[in-house]
Design a protein around this motif. Structure first.
Motif, PDB file in Angstrom:
ATOM      1  N   THR A   1       0.838  -1.210   0.000  1.00 30.79           N
ATOM      2  CA  THR A   1       0.000   0.000   0.000  1.00 30.79           C
ATOM      3  C   THR A   1       0.865   1.249   0.000  1.00 30.79           C
ATOM      4  O   THR A   1       0.573   2.225  -0.696  1.00 30.79           O
ATOM      5  CB  THR A   1      -0.926   0.006   1.231  1.00 30.79           C
ATOM      6  OG1 THR A   1      -1.732  -1.175   1.202  1.00 30.79           O
ATOM      7  CG2 THR A   1      -1.821   1.216   1.252  1.00 30.79           C
TER       8      THR A   1
ATOM      9  N   GLU B   1      -4.179   9.203   5.795  1.00 28.57           N
ATOM     10  CA  GLU B   1      -5.505   9.695   6.180  1.00 28.57           C
ATOM     11  C   GLU B   1      -6.149   8.781   7.228  1.00 28.57           C
ATOM     12  O   GLU B   1      -6.725   9.251   8.209  1.00 28.57           O
ATOM     13  CB  GLU B   1      -6.419   9.799   4.952  1.00 28.57           C
ATOM     14  CG  GLU B   1      -6.090  10.957   4.037  1.00 28.57           C
ATOM     15  CD  GLU B   1      -6.927  10.943   2.766  1.00 28.57           C
ATOM     16  OE1 GLU B   1      -7.724   9.994   2.582  1.00 28.57           O
ATOM     17  OE2 GLU B   1      -6.767  11.879   1.961  1.00 28.57           O
ATOM     18  N   VAL B   2      -6.034   7.484   7.010  1.00 31.48           N
ATOM     19  CA  VAL B   2      -6.602   6.528   7.965  1.00 31.48           C
ATOM     20  C   VAL B   2      -5.872   6.617   9.300  1.00 31.48           C
ATOM     21  O   VAL B   2      -6.496   6.615  10.367  1.00 31.48           O
ATOM     22  CB  VAL B   2      -6.549   5.097   7.392  1.00 31.48           C
ATOM     23  CG1 VAL B   2      -6.869   4.061   8.451  1.00 31.48           C
ATOM     24  CG2 VAL B   2      -7.500   4.970   6.225  1.00 31.48           C
ATOM     25  N   THR B   3      -4.550   6.722   9.243  1.00 34.93           N
ATOM     26  CA  THR B   3      -3.767   6.841  10.466  1.00 34.93           C
ATOM     27  C   THR B   3      -4.139   8.116  11.217  1.00 34.93           C
ATOM     28  O   THR B   3      -4.302   8.096  12.447  1.00 34.93           O
ATOM     29  CB  THR B   3      -2.261   6.838  10.137  1.00 34.93           C
ATOM     30  OG1 THR B   3      -1.956   5.668   9.388  1.00 34.93           O
ATOM     31  CG2 THR B   3      -1.424   6.881  11.392  1.00 34.93           C
TER      32      THR B   3
ATOM     33  N   ASN C   1      -1.005   7.054  -4.056  1.00 32.64           N
ATOM     34  CA  ASN C   1      -2.399   7.044  -3.614  1.00 32.64           C
ATOM     35  C   ASN C   1      -2.543   6.216  -2.334  1.00 32.64           C
ATOM     36  O   ASN C   1      -3.277   6.587  -1.418  1.00 32.64           O
ATOM     37  CB  ASN C   1      -3.289   6.479  -4.724  1.00 32.64           C
ATOM     38  CG  ASN C   1      -4.750   6.719  -4.460  1.00 32.64           C
ATOM     39  OD1 ASN C   1      -5.113   7.587  -3.683  1.00 32.64           O
ATOM     40  ND2 ASN C   1      -5.592   5.927  -5.115  1.00 32.64           N
ATOM     41  N   GLY C   2      -1.837   5.104  -2.250  1.00 30.39           N
ATOM     42  CA  GLY C   2      -1.869   4.263  -1.057  1.00 30.39           C
ATOM     43  C   GLY C   2      -1.285   4.965   0.152  1.00 30.39           C
ATOM     44  O   GLY C   2      -1.820   4.863   1.255  1.00 30.39           O
ATOM     45  N   ARG C   3      -0.162   5.697  -0.081  1.00 28.62           N
ATOM     46  CA  ARG C   3       0.439   6.456   1.023  1.00 28.62           C
ATOM     47  C   ARG C   3      -0.519   7.506   1.542  1.00 28.62           C
ATOM     48  O   ARG C   3      -0.679   7.692   2.753  1.00 28.62           O
ATOM     49  CB  ARG C   3       1.742   7.117   0.576  1.00 28.62           C
ATOM     50  CG  ARG C   3       2.921   6.191   0.552  1.00 28.62           C
ATOM     51  CD  ARG C   3       4.216   6.974   0.364  1.00 28.62           C
ATOM     52  NE  ARG C   3       4.265   7.703  -0.900  1.00 28.62           N
ATOM     53  CZ  ARG C   3       4.662   7.186  -2.052  1.00 28.62           C
ATOM     54  NH1 ARG C   3       5.031   5.926  -2.103  1.00 28.62           N
ATOM     55  NH2 ARG C   3       4.683   7.913  -3.150  1.00 28.62           N
ATOM     56  N   ARG C   4      -1.196   8.217   0.619  1.00 28.18           N
ATOM     57  CA  ARG C   4      -2.127   9.268   1.024  1.00 28.18           C
ATOM     58  C   ARG C   4      -3.269   8.673   1.846  1.00 28.18           C
ATOM     59  O   ARG C   4      -3.606   9.173   2.920  1.00 28.18           O
ATOM     60  CB  ARG C   4      -2.672   9.983  -0.205  1.00 28.18           C
ATOM     61  CG  ARG C   4      -3.611  11.142   0.115  1.00 28.18           C
ATOM     62  CD  ARG C   4      -4.095  11.861  -1.147  1.00 28.18           C
ATOM     63  NE  ARG C   4      -4.667  10.965  -2.144  1.00 28.18           N
ATOM     64  CZ  ARG C   4      -5.933  10.512  -2.118  1.00 28.18           C
ATOM     65  NH1 ARG C   4      -6.723  10.842  -1.132  1.00 28.18           N
ATOM     66  NH2 ARG C   4      -6.366   9.716  -3.069  1.00 28.18           N
ATOM     67  N   ARG C   5      -3.834   7.574   1.368  1.00 28.80           N
ATOM     68  CA  ARG C   5      -4.947   6.952   2.099  1.00 28.80           C
ATOM     69  C   ARG C   5      -4.486   6.367   3.426  1.00 28.80           C
ATOM     70  O   ARG C   5      -5.193   6.445   4.423  1.00 28.80           O
ATOM     71  CB  ARG C   5      -5.595   5.880   1.238  1.00 28.80           C
ATOM     72  CG  ARG C   5      -6.373   6.477   0.110  1.00 28.80           C
ATOM     73  CD  ARG C   5      -7.204   5.477  -0.573  1.00 28.80           C
ATOM     74  NE  ARG C   5      -7.914   6.141  -1.680  1.00 28.80           N
ATOM     75  CZ  ARG C   5      -8.813   5.559  -2.402  1.00 28.80           C
ATOM     76  NH1 ARG C   5      -9.131   4.302  -2.168  1.00 28.80           N
ATOM     77  NH2 ARG C   5      -9.403   6.212  -3.371  1.00 28.80           N
ATOM     78  N   PHE C   6      -3.302   5.777   3.442  1.00 26.81           N
ATOM     79  CA  PHE C   6      -2.779   5.224   4.686  1.00 26.81           C
ATOM     80  C   PHE C   6      -2.598   6.321   5.727  1.00 26.81           C
ATOM     81  O   PHE C   6      -2.956   6.141   6.897  1.00 26.81           O
ATOM     82  CB  PHE C   6      -1.446   4.510   4.423  1.00 26.81           C
ATOM     83  CG  PHE C   6      -0.852   3.868   5.633  1.00 26.81           C
ATOM     84  CD1 PHE C   6      -1.319   2.656   6.088  1.00 26.81           C
ATOM     85  CD2 PHE C   6       0.180   4.496   6.325  1.00 26.81           C
ATOM     86  CE1 PHE C   6      -0.775   2.064   7.204  1.00 26.81           C
ATOM     87  CE2 PHE C   6       0.735   3.909   7.444  1.00 26.81           C
ATOM     88  CZ  PHE C   6       0.258   2.685   7.888  1.00 26.81           C
TER      89      PHE C   6
END
Length: 128
Positions: A57, A69-71, A62-67
């Motif tokens: 991820t 955001e979730v964190t 895009n995966g870093r951004r979502r990760f």
């Protein structure tokens, strides 16, 4: 460093045991006995899968951004819960402090000789 090496070797042994159990289960088309499944044999492969998925991820922007955001959402929720507990706990703490102060004040007043003499005389009048 020796403890870390022992931990690493134990996890590798858990992975090997889990691999053997999975292959035996695949070949026999049955689940292993419950006494064979230990916590390490279950959680170590799962942790490895989670770690690999997190790395994959994080490999994309895009995966870093979502990760992140979730964190951020998880940390914000934890901090809000801690703040809520602290704010809601303040009245309970205030009541506790007032009761402790009242008990201290009553104990201090009752320890005065003149007050204790008055209380003894009142007690003697009530009893007789």
């Amino acid at each position: 460093m020796n403890a870390l090496g022992g931990f690493f070797h134990a996890r590798m042994a858990d992975l090997k045991d889990a691999q053997v159990l999975m292959l035996e289960g695949w070949q026999t088309r049955s689940l292993p006995a419950s006494h064979v499944l230990t916590v390490g044999r279950i959680l170590t492969p799962l942790a490895l899968l989670v770690f690999i998925n997190v790395l994959l991820t994080l490999a994309t922007s895009n995966g870093r951004r979502r990760f992140l955001e979730v964190t951020e959402a998880i940390l914000a929720s934890i901090l809000m819960a801690a703040l809520l507990v602290a704010v809601l706990g303040m009245p309970i703490g205030a009541i506790y402090l007032v009761l402790k102060a009242a008990a201290y004040f009553i104990r201090a007043v009752l320890s005065l000789p003149i007050i204790s003499g008055v209380l003894v005389s009142i007690r003697d009048r009530i009893i007789t």
